[in-house]
Design a protein around this motif. Structure first.
Motif, PDB file in Angstrom:
ATOM      1  N   LEU A 119       0.830  -1.202   0.000  1.00 36.79           N
ATOM      2  CA  LEU A 119       0.000   0.000   0.000  1.00 36.79           C
ATOM      3  C   LEU A 119       0.868   1.258   0.000  1.00 36.79           C
ATOM      4  N   LEU A 120       1.966   1.226   0.754  1.00 33.88           N
ATOM      5  CA  LEU A 120       2.885   2.360   0.791  1.00 33.88           C
ATOM      6  C   LEU A 120       3.522   2.580  -0.578  1.00 33.88           C
ATOM      7  N   GLY A 121       3.843   1.481  -1.258  1.00 36.16           N
ATOM      8  CA  GLY A 121       4.381   1.577  -2.615  1.00 36.16           C
ATOM      9  C   GLY A 121       3.401   2.256  -3.556  1.00 36.16           C
ATOM     10  N   LYS A 122       2.117   1.883  -3.444  1.00 32.41           N
ATOM     11  CA  LYS A 122       1.076   2.503  -4.284  1.00 32.41           C
ATOM     12  C   LYS A 122       0.916   3.985  -3.949  1.00 32.41           C
ATOM     13  N   ALA A 123       1.006   4.316  -2.655  1.00 35.78           N
ATOM     14  CA  ALA A 123       0.868   5.708  -2.223  1.00 35.78           C
ATOM     15  C   ALA A 123       2.011   6.558  -2.772  1.00 35.78           C
ATOM     16  N   ILE A 124       3.216   6.014  -2.747  1.00 34.68           N
ATOM     17  CA  ILE A 124       4.378   6.725  -3.287  1.00 34.68           C
ATOM     18  C   ILE A 124       4.192   6.983  -4.778  1.00 34.68           C
ATOM     19  N   ALA A 125       3.654   5.984  -5.479  1.00 29.56           N
ATOM     20  CA  ALA A 125       3.410   6.140  -6.921  1.00 29.56           C
ATOM     21  C   ALA A 125       2.434   7.278  -7.191  1.00 29.56           C
ATOM     22  N   THR A 126       1.398   7.360  -6.371  1.00 22.55           N
ATOM     23  CA  THR A 126       0.376   8.389  -6.561  1.00 22.55           C
ATOM     24  C   THR A 126       0.909   9.777  -6.230  1.00 22.55           C
ATOM     25  N   GLU A 127       1.642   9.879  -5.132  1.00 24.83           N
ATOM     26  CA  GLU A 127       2.089  11.184  -4.636  1.00 24.83           C
ATOM     27  C   GLU A 127       3.306  11.746  -5.369  1.00 24.83           C
ATOM     28  N   SER A 128       4.184  10.871  -5.856  1.00 25.57           N
ATOM     29  CA  SER A 128       5.455  11.337  -6.433  1.00 25.57           C
ATOM     30  C   SER A 128       5.283  11.983  -7.803  1.00 25.57           C
ATOM     31  N   GLY A 129       4.322  11.485  -8.580  1.00 25.40           N
ATOM     32  CA  GLY A 129       4.113  12.042  -9.916  1.00 25.40           C
ATOM     33  C   GLY A 129       5.114  11.560 -10.952  1.00 25.40           C
ATOM     34  N   VAL A 130       6.026  10.632 -10.574  1.00 22.82           N
ATOM     35  CA  VAL A 130       6.980  10.088 -11.548  1.00 22.82           C
ATOM     36  C   VAL A 130       6.457   8.751 -12.065  1.00 22.82           C
ATOM     37  N   ASN A 131       7.139   8.200 -13.057  1.00 23.58           N
ATOM     38  CA  ASN A 131       6.745   6.898 -13.581  1.00 23.58           C
ATOM     39  C   ASN A 131       6.917   5.831 -12.497  1.00 23.58           C
ATOM     40  N   PHE A 132       6.014   4.885 -12.487  1.00 20.07           N
ATOM     41  CA  PHE A 132       6.032   3.840 -11.456  1.00 20.07           C
ATOM     42  C   PHE A 132       5.852   2.485 -12.122  1.00 20.07           C
ATOM     43  N   ILE A 133       6.813   1.604 -11.910  1.00 25.02           N
ATOM     44  CA  ILE A 133       6.740   0.242 -12.465  1.00 25.02           C
ATOM     45  C   ILE A 133       6.666  -0.727 -11.298  1.00 25.02           C
ATOM     46  N   SER A 134       5.583  -1.480 -11.229  1.00 21.23           N
ATOM     47  CA  SER A 134       5.383  -2.437 -10.147  1.00 21.23           C
ATOM     48  C   SER A 134       5.578  -3.856 -10.668  1.00 21.23           C
ATOM     49  N   VAL A 135       6.384  -4.624  -9.958  1.00 19.85           N
ATOM     50  CA  VAL A 135       6.695  -5.992 -10.382  1.00 19.85           C
ATOM     51  C   VAL A 135       6.442  -6.942  -9.217  1.00 19.85           C
ATOM     52  N   LYS A 136       5.627  -7.960  -9.454  1.00 22.93           N
ATOM     53  CA  LYS A 136       5.427  -9.018  -8.458  1.00 22.93           C
ATOM     54  C   LYS A 136       6.595  -9.988  -8.572  1.00 22.93           C
ATOM     55  N   GLY A 137       7.308 -10.190  -7.481  1.00 22.83           N
ATOM     56  CA  GLY A 137       8.498 -11.028  -7.503  1.00 22.83           C
ATOM     57  C   GLY A 137       8.339 -12.370  -8.205  1.00 22.83           C
ATOM     58  N   PRO A 138       7.333 -13.180  -7.815  1.00 24.63           N
ATOM     59  CA  PRO A 138       7.188 -14.507  -8.424  1.00 24.63           C
ATOM     60  C   PRO A 138       6.971 -14.478  -9.938  1.00 24.63           C
ATOM     61  N   SER A 139       6.446 -13.365 -10.476  1.00 26.10           N
ATOM     62  CA  SER A 139       6.161 -13.294 -11.915  1.00 26.10           C
ATOM     63  C   SER A 139       7.435 -13.271 -12.760  1.00 26.10           C
ATOM     64  N   LEU A 140       8.582 -12.949 -12.146  1.00 22.18           N
ATOM     65  CA  LEU A 140       9.848 -12.902 -12.893  1.00 22.18           C
ATOM     66  C   LEU A 140      10.535 -14.263 -12.955  1.00 22.18           C
ATOM     67  N   ILE A 141      10.112 -15.176 -12.099  1.00 21.20           N
ATOM     68  CA  ILE A 141      10.777 -16.474 -12.023  1.00 21.20           C
ATOM     69  C   ILE A 141      10.191 -17.426 -13.065  1.00 21.20           C
ATOM     70  N   SER A 142      11.086 -18.003 -13.869  1.00 24.50           N
ATOM     71  CA  SER A 142      10.674 -18.929 -14.932  1.00 24.50           C
ATOM     72  C   SER A 142      11.439 -20.237 -14.794  1.00 24.50           C
ATOM     73  N   LYS A 143      10.819 -21.318 -15.228  1.00 22.60           N
ATOM     74  CA  LYS A 143      11.478 -22.632 -15.161  1.00 22.60           C
ATOM     75  C   LYS A 143      12.473 -22.820 -16.301  1.00 22.60           C
TER      76      LYS A 143
END
Length: 228
Positions: free
Chosen positions: A14-38
């Motif tokens: 939630l804090l990450g989302k709040a920073i994205a909203t308040e900062s006004g800069v580009n925000f890229i959110s990545v879920k850790g498990p989504s980067l892992i591939s077999k």
């Protein structure tokens, strides 16, 4: 880099989302498990691509949720040890390599700081470790205010009393309590029969609805402790 850590439900994402909203800069959110591939090399390539996009879109905040799944402590698992080594090495290279991350702030969150590889916690990578603790009583009262805003509370509902009753609970628990109390009130309202009166009953969330919701959270916590 900034690493947010703490038990589940304290508001790291939630804090990450709040920073994205308040900062006004580009925000890229990545879920850790989504980067892992077999597949061999795919996880490393995914990490390179994420950092490449972040640099191209700078100024950027690059947020990794559940980072312990990407860079677990080396030697903690006997399975896929070589894959883990390569992924961690790639992440370390991107964060502290020759190419400087100009205009990119790396923000990450984890429930288990002890599972993150120590190399990530050294100077030049995640320099700031910020713990999000369990909320105190005053903070819990403020969280109750947020989640009951514009809800039809009965006058008997005392948020300060509820905050005192929920010692040890986190923000996610309080959100559940407010949502469950609302659902209990709605269900009761729907089941009421207007046959005895020409006037429709008024929907109100009562103290007993909150008490029942708090009891459900306490029961859930107790059952989890029993399993552990």
């Amino acid at each position: 880099g900034i690493l947010l850590y703490g038990i589940p439900g304290t508001g790291k994402t939630l804090l990450g989302k709040a920073i994205a909203t308040e900062s006004g800069v580009n925000f890229i959110s990545v879920k850790g498990p989504s980067l892992i591939s077999k597949y061999v090399g795919e996880s490393e390539r995914a990490i390179r691509e994420v950092f490449k996009i972040a640099k191209q879109a700078s100024p950027t905040i690059l947020f990794f949720d559940e980072i312990d799944s990407i860079v677990p402590r080396r030697g903690s698992s006997s399975t896929d040890a070589h894959v883990t080594e390569r992924v961690i090495s790639q992440f370390l290279t991107e964060m502290g390599g020759i190419e400087e991350l100009k205009g990119v702030v790396v923000l990450a969150a984890t429930n288990r700081l002890d599972l993150v590889d120590p190399a990530l916690l050294r100077s030049g990578r995640f320099d700031i470790l910020l713990e999000l603790p369990k909320p105190d009583e005053k903070t819990r009262e403020e969280i109750f205010k947020i989640h009951t805003k514009n809800k039809p509370l009965a006058k008997e509902v005392d948020l300060k009393e509820l905050a005192a009753k929920t010692e040890g609970k986190v923000g996610a628990d309080i959100e559940f309590i407010c949502r469950k109390a609302s659902m209990l009130a709605i269900r009761e309202y729907i089941n009421q029969s207007p046959a005895t009166s020409h006037q429709s009953p008024e929907l109100k969330i009562l103290k007993r609805h909150f008490d029942e919701a708090v009891g459900l959270v306490n029961t859930k916590d107790a059952s989890q402790r029993a399993v552990v």
